[in-house]
Motif scaffolding. Structure first.
Motif, mmCIF file in Angstrom:
data_model
loop_
_atom_site.group_PDB
_atom_site.id
_atom_site.type_symbol
_atom_site.label_atom_id
_atom_site.label_comp_id
_atom_site.label_asym_id
_atom_site.label_seq_id
_atom_site.Cartn_x
_atom_site.Cartn_y
_atom_site.Cartn_z
ATOM 1 N N ASN A 1 42.554 44.913 26.204
ATOM 2 C CA ASN A 1 42.931 45.413 27.524
ATOM 3 C C ASN A 1 41.680 45.354 28.394
ATOM 4 O O ASN A 1 40.804 46.212 28.296
ATOM 5 C CB ASN A 1 43.448 46.854 27.401
ATOM 6 C CG ASN A 1 43.858 47.442 28.752
ATOM 7 O OD1 ASN A 1 43.670 46.814 29.795
ATOM 8 N ND2 ASN A 1 44.420 48.645 28.720
ATOM 9 N N LEU B 1 41.240 45.918 31.395
ATOM 10 C CA LEU B 1 41.084 47.020 32.352
ATOM 11 C C LEU B 1 40.382 48.226 31.719
ATOM 12 O O LEU B 1 39.873 49.087 32.413
ATOM 13 C CB LEU B 1 42.449 47.443 32.899
ATOM 14 C CG LEU B 1 43.045 46.509 33.954
ATOM 15 C CD1 LEU B 1 44.429 46.999 34.342
ATOM 16 C CD2 LEU B 1 42.158 46.412 35.177
ATOM 17 N N ALA B 2 40.381 48.261 30.378
ATOM 18 C CA ALA B 2 39.712 49.395 29.727
ATOM 19 C C ALA B 2 38.220 49.409 30.039
ATOM 20 O O ALA B 2 37.590 50.459 30.004
ATOM 21 C CB ALA B 2 39.938 49.331 28.211
ATOM 22 N N TYR C 1 34.998 49.844 31.871
ATOM 23 C CA TYR C 1 34.639 50.546 33.115
ATOM 24 C C TYR C 1 33.295 50.090 33.670
ATOM 25 O O TYR C 1 32.670 50.795 34.435
ATOM 26 C CB TYR C 1 34.753 52.065 32.976
ATOM 27 C CG TYR C 1 33.961 52.743 31.875
ATOM 28 C CD1 TYR C 1 32.817 52.188 31.332
ATOM 29 C CD2 TYR C 1 34.359 54.007 31.435
ATOM 30 C CE1 TYR C 1 32.099 52.842 30.350
ATOM 31 C CE2 TYR C 1 33.653 54.674 30.442
ATOM 32 C CZ TYR C 1 32.519 54.069 29.900
ATOM 33 O OH TYR C 1 31.809 54.732 28.933
ATOM 34 N N GLN C 2 32.882 48.925 33.284
ATOM 35 C CA GLN C 2 31.751 48.254 33.921
ATOM 36 C C GLN C 2 30.446 49.032 33.822
ATOM 37 O O GLN C 2 29.691 49.154 34.782
ATOM 38 C CB GLN C 2 32.083 47.949 35.394
ATOM 39 C CG GLN C 2 33.102 46.848 35.571
ATOM 40 C CD GLN C 2 32.547 45.480 35.170
ATOM 41 O OE1 GLN C 2 31.399 45.154 35.431
ATOM 42 N NE2 GLN C 2 33.371 44.690 34.499
ATOM 43 N N ARG D 1 34.540 41.444 34.702
ATOM 44 C CA ARG D 1 34.952 41.895 36.037
ATOM 45 C C ARG D 1 35.836 40.850 36.718
ATOM 46 O O ARG D 1 36.832 41.191 37.354
ATOM 47 C CB ARG D 1 33.710 42.195 36.898
ATOM 48 C CG ARG D 1 34.031 42.882 38.218
ATOM 49 C CD ARG D 1 34.695 44.209 37.976
ATOM 50 N NE ARG D 1 34.989 44.960 39.182
ATOM 51 C CZ ARG D 1 35.841 45.967 39.225
ATOM 52 N NH1 ARG D 1 36.494 46.322 38.129
ATOM 53 N NH2 ARG D 1 36.059 46.622 40.337
ATOM 54 N N LEU D 2 35.440 39.585 36.593
ATOM 55 C CA LEU D 2 36.243 38.520 37.221
ATOM 56 C C LEU D 2 37.658 38.537 36.649
ATOM 57 O O LEU D 2 38.630 38.364 37.375
ATOM 58 C CB LEU D 2 35.580 37.159 36.995
ATOM 59 C CG LEU D 2 34.290 36.915 37.792
ATOM 60 C CD1 LEU D 2 33.636 35.610 37.344
ATOM 61 C CD2 LEU D 2 34.563 36.884 39.296
ATOM 62 N N GLN E 1 39.161 41.138 35.346
ATOM 63 C CA GLN E 1 39.825 42.349 35.849
ATOM 64 C C GLN E 1 40.386 42.117 37.245
ATOM 65 O O GLN E 1 41.451 42.620 37.596
ATOM 66 C CB GLN E 1 38.826 43.520 35.903
ATOM 67 C CG GLN E 1 38.431 44.071 34.531
ATOM 68 C CD GLN E 1 37.404 45.181 34.637
ATOM 69 O OE1 GLN E 1 36.529 45.140 35.515
ATOM 70 N NE2 GLN E 1 37.495 46.164 33.750
ATOM 71 N N LEU E 2 39.637 41.377 38.064
ATOM 72 C CA LEU E 2 40.060 41.150 39.443
ATOM 73 C C LEU E 2 41.056 40.000 39.554
ATOM 74 O O LEU E 2 41.470 39.641 40.652
ATOM 75 C CB LEU E 2 38.837 40.855 40.318
ATOM 76 C CG LEU E 2 37.821 41.994 40.452
ATOM 77 C CD1 LEU E 2 36.662 41.563 41.325
ATOM 78 C CD2 LEU E 2 38.478 43.237 41.026
ATOM 79 N N LYS F 1 33.936 51.527 25.215
ATOM 80 C CA LYS F 1 35.388 51.567 25.372
ATOM 81 C C LYS F 1 36.097 50.698 24.338
ATOM 82 O O LYS F 1 37.296 50.482 24.429
ATOM 83 C CB LYS F 1 35.776 51.133 26.787
ATOM 84 C CG LYS F 1 35.319 52.070 27.905
ATOM 85 C CD LYS F 1 35.886 53.493 27.797
ATOM 86 C CE LYS F 1 37.404 53.565 27.825
ATOM 87 N NZ LYS F 1 37.993 53.199 29.105
#
Lengths: 135, 613
Positions: free
Chosen positions: A25, A27-28, A30-31, A54-55, A57-58, A85
């Motif tokens: 996942n 999205l898990a 959190y950068q 990040r790319l 995720q976006l 995470k």
């Protein structure tokens, strides 16, 4: 200045494929950047590992696919061991490589290689070439 | 020297109340405080030196004067030497003045005939490299306090009665909690609420983070309990007109609430004609809560004029409807953008502080939206996601991982309407990309600000608010539920942004404070307050305007100033203001102070211990 539009929706088809192929996942994440902080290959990467995530995720998977980082990743699993995470980055990188290769096709099309060459070249190198040199 | 002494003795003889025959048998007790004092100050020499001071009949030193044997030494000396005044030379009076006053009282000496000479913080600690000078300074400090004790009157603490009735201002969760706690404990409560119903902001909120527990039913139960409680009197659509008095004995005037429009400043005459009703209460709890920064203050976010751009409370209302529909055309929004820090952390355009609750309620709203519209998209713009508190971070992560809420790291720059959508210009600083999103609905987490009229209420109650309109606490860490005015307590967001759990906790703490106050038979106050020498007072009234505590008034019949001893804090502003020297603070008379200064300057004549005066 680049403007990232989000026209096709947050959960793009490619993004979902990365998640399916990697079992992660994205999205898990959190950068926090811990993966990049400890990556032994980060010094030669064009994007840091967290930036690749990040790319994705976006929904900007295309950009991730053209990054050299996914090929520099040695799958040493340092990042996966450290991620707070539990995101397995090497699996995400592998999924991105799979996607990239799927699109580029094989660099050495075996059906168009001369028979002499096939006979002469070391078989392992030829088979390795099918997968590695995709662009 | 001789002339100076005469002058000084003249001073000492002036305006005294029964000081004749006192101050002649003073004892001095010098504490070593281990090596804290004795390591720097030559305590033996100091004791020897002060034995020669006028009125001093006994002086000694001891390792720890505050210890039980040290206090026993003082009690014994008071009895055996017949002391009528003592000076303890030790640490700061804020440490042990109360201790030694109890010691003196136990030995039958009036506690106000005891003074502390601070020879630790103000001497030994700051002069560790200058032992000779430190010793001389210690002697001078003790000598000055000896002079003060010589002029000290025996005083009795002032007792004032307590009215065991509480006024609570604000009928939200904070005010209702305080009211129930205090009423359940057996005291009368007047709960005044400006609005038409109890419940406050909670009645606008559906479910709470982080458990997503519904609020409506428990809130209804709470409101019912308040309304039905035999000791709680609820006054709706009412407000505080004025307040006077002091802790234990306030008089408040309540009146029908002004219409909201009048709060802006236009005070119609009709309201004054209505008149208020007076109530006697012993304590006041301010629980006036918060409101959201008006969208009109957020120009780059449309100033409240762009359709389908709402604040978070309005979104709660949209969530309450059976089907979530956006305001403009009733369509179900397929993409909702949440904008955090709308006015918060923005000292230039909004408020400088973090509103504290938005990160969590935004996560909650995004999650609830995704539950209501499963194929919808929720995007949050945030500059930080602050989730301090038990299970709060887990909840925010749940919104991301389960709710697939996309968090972008950046503040939205502007938004505007384009066709039937709202275009949001933001950024994701993590990716280093500008972001443009076309949204069906935008929810602004507008800053939490004090309720309208909070600062004005603060002025009426004499409970100060800060520059932003939040009520100030007496100490941010150690006295967080007390205002700076004794007897006025704070609960909830009136003091600063708080979530529900924090508000309820603070309300309980405020109730405990009120009950502590109500449990005392009477309030004891320091008697070192101002008095008026009526024969000198010209009734000019300068002291009335100089007094910061409204403890002063003019007696219209006698035409002299009067002091309300319960309000007076003994600050001495009136003493400075009075042109006739008619104002005196008990045991802080000018001649005492002058004698103290004289002693420090070495002008106090030495007398042999048995010479008397």
């Amino acid at each position: 200045m680049k403007v990232a539009l989000l026209p096709e929706g947050l959960r793009s088809r490619l993004q979902q494929r990365v998640e399916e192929a990697s079992g992660q996942n994205v999205l898990a994440c959190y950068q926090c950047g811990k993966c990049s902080a400890g990556c032994p290959v980060a010094g030669v990467m064009d994007l840091l590992p967290n930036q690749v995530i990040r790319l994705v995720q976006l929904g900007l998977v295309e950009e991730a696919l053209t990054s050299q980082t996914i090929w520099y990743c040695a799958a040493c699993l340092t990042c996966a061991a450290r991620c707070p995470k539990g995101v397995d980055l090497p699996r995400v990188m592998e999924a991105l490589r799979e996607l990239a290769m799927e699109r580029s096709g094989d660099h050495l099309p075996p059906d168009r290689l001369p028979a002499e060459a096939l006979a002469e070249w070391p078989q392992q190198a030829v088979i390795g070439g099918f997968r590695k040199y995709t662009w | 020297m001789e002339a100076a002494r005469d002058r000084e003795e003249q001073h000492a003889g002036h305006g005294g109340e029964a000081r004749a025959g006192t101050g002649r048998r003073i004892g001095v007790f010098i504490c070593h405080c281990g090596s804290n004092i004795a390591g720097t100050v030559d305590v033996r020499r100091a004791a020897e030196a002060v034995r020669g001071l006028r009125g001093v009949v006994y002086a000694t030193d001891y390792g720890y004067m505050c210890s039980d044997p040290g206090q026993a030494l003082i009690r014994r000396a008071i009895a055996e030497q017949g002391l009528d005044g003592i000076v303890v030379a030790a640490c700061s009076p804020s440490m042990h003045e109360a201790t030694f006053r109890r010691t003196a009282e136990a030995a039958g000496l009036n506690p106000y005939r005891l003074e502390i000479a601070n020879i630790r913080e103000q001497c030994s600690w700051v002069h560790q490299e200058e032992r000779e000078e430190a010793t001389r300074k210690a002697i001078a400090l003790i000598a000055s306090l000896v002079e003060k004790v010589r002029g000290d009157d025996p005083l009795e603490p002032l007792g004032t009665p307590v009215t065991r009735r509480l006024l609570v201002v604000g009928g939200g969760i904070a005010g209702m909690t305080v009211a129930l706690e205090v009423a359940d404990a057996g005291h009368e409560v007047i709960l005044v609420e400006r609005g038409a119903q109890l419940g406050g902001r909670l009645s606008q909120i559906r479910e709470t983070y982080a458990a997503l527990s519904p609020l409506a039913a428990p809130l209804e139960t709470l409101v019912e309990r308040v309304r039905e409680h035999p000791r709680i009197r609820v006054l709706l659509e009412s407000e505080v007109e004025s307040a006077s008095g002091y802790v234990g004995s306030f008089t408040v005037t309540l009146r029908p609430a002004l219409p909201a429009a009048a709060l802006a400043g236009d005070r119609g005459e009709s309201n004054q004609a209505i008149g208020g009703t007076q109530y006697e209460v012993g304590a006041i709890v301010v629980a006036t809560g918060y409101e959201l920064l008006p969208l009109s203050r957020l120009g780059e976010y449309g100033g409240g004029r762009v359709a389908d751009v709402v604040d978070a409370l309005e979104f709660e209302r949209l969530l309450a409807d059976g089907v979530l529909r956006r305001p403009s055309d009733g369509r179900v929004p397929r993409r909702v953008v949440f904008v955090q820090c709308a006015g918060s952390r923005d000292p230039e355009h909004g408020v400088p502080y973090c509103s504290k609750v938005c990160c969590l309620y935004t996560a909650k709203q995004a999650l609830l939206y995704r539950q209501r519209v499963p194929d919808g998209e929720a995007i949050v713009f945030a500059i930080d996601v602050r989730t301090g508190g038990r299970r709060y971070e887990e909840f925010a992560q749940r919104a991301v991982e389960e709710g697939h809420v996309l968090y972008l790291r950046g503040k939205v720059a502007k938004l505007f309407r384009q066709g039937d959508r709202v275009i949001v210009w933001g950024v994701d600083t993590l990716a280093g990309r500008n972001v443009e999103v076309a949204a069906d609905l935008v929810v602004l987490a507008a800053a939490v600000v004090p309720s309208a009229g909070a600062a004005e209420l603060g002025r009426r109650l004499r409970a100060t608010t800060d520059e932003l309109g939040f009520f100030r606490e007496a100490h941010p860490k150690l006295r967080p539920v007390e205002s700076l005015t004794a007897g006025i307590f704070l609960a909830g967001a009136a003091q600063g942004p708080k979530d529900i759990a924090e508000t309820v906790s603070q309300a309980g703490a405020a109730a405990a404070k009120v009950l502590g106050l109500f449990s005392r038979p009477e309030l004891v106050q320091e008697p070192t307050v101002a008095t008026v020498l009526e024969e000198l007072c010209a009734g000019c009234g300068l002291c009335v305007s100089a007094c910061p505590y409204e403890a002063r008034s003019l007696n219209p019949r006698l035409r002299v100033a009067e002091v309300n001893a319960a309000l007076c804090q003994g600050c001495g502003a009136c003493v400075v203001a009075c042109p006739n020297k008619a104002c005196v603070v008990r045991n802080w008379r000018p001649e005492q102070t002058l004698a103290m200064v004289g002693a420090v300057l070495g002008e106090t004549p030495y007398r042999s211990p048995d010479a008397g005066e």
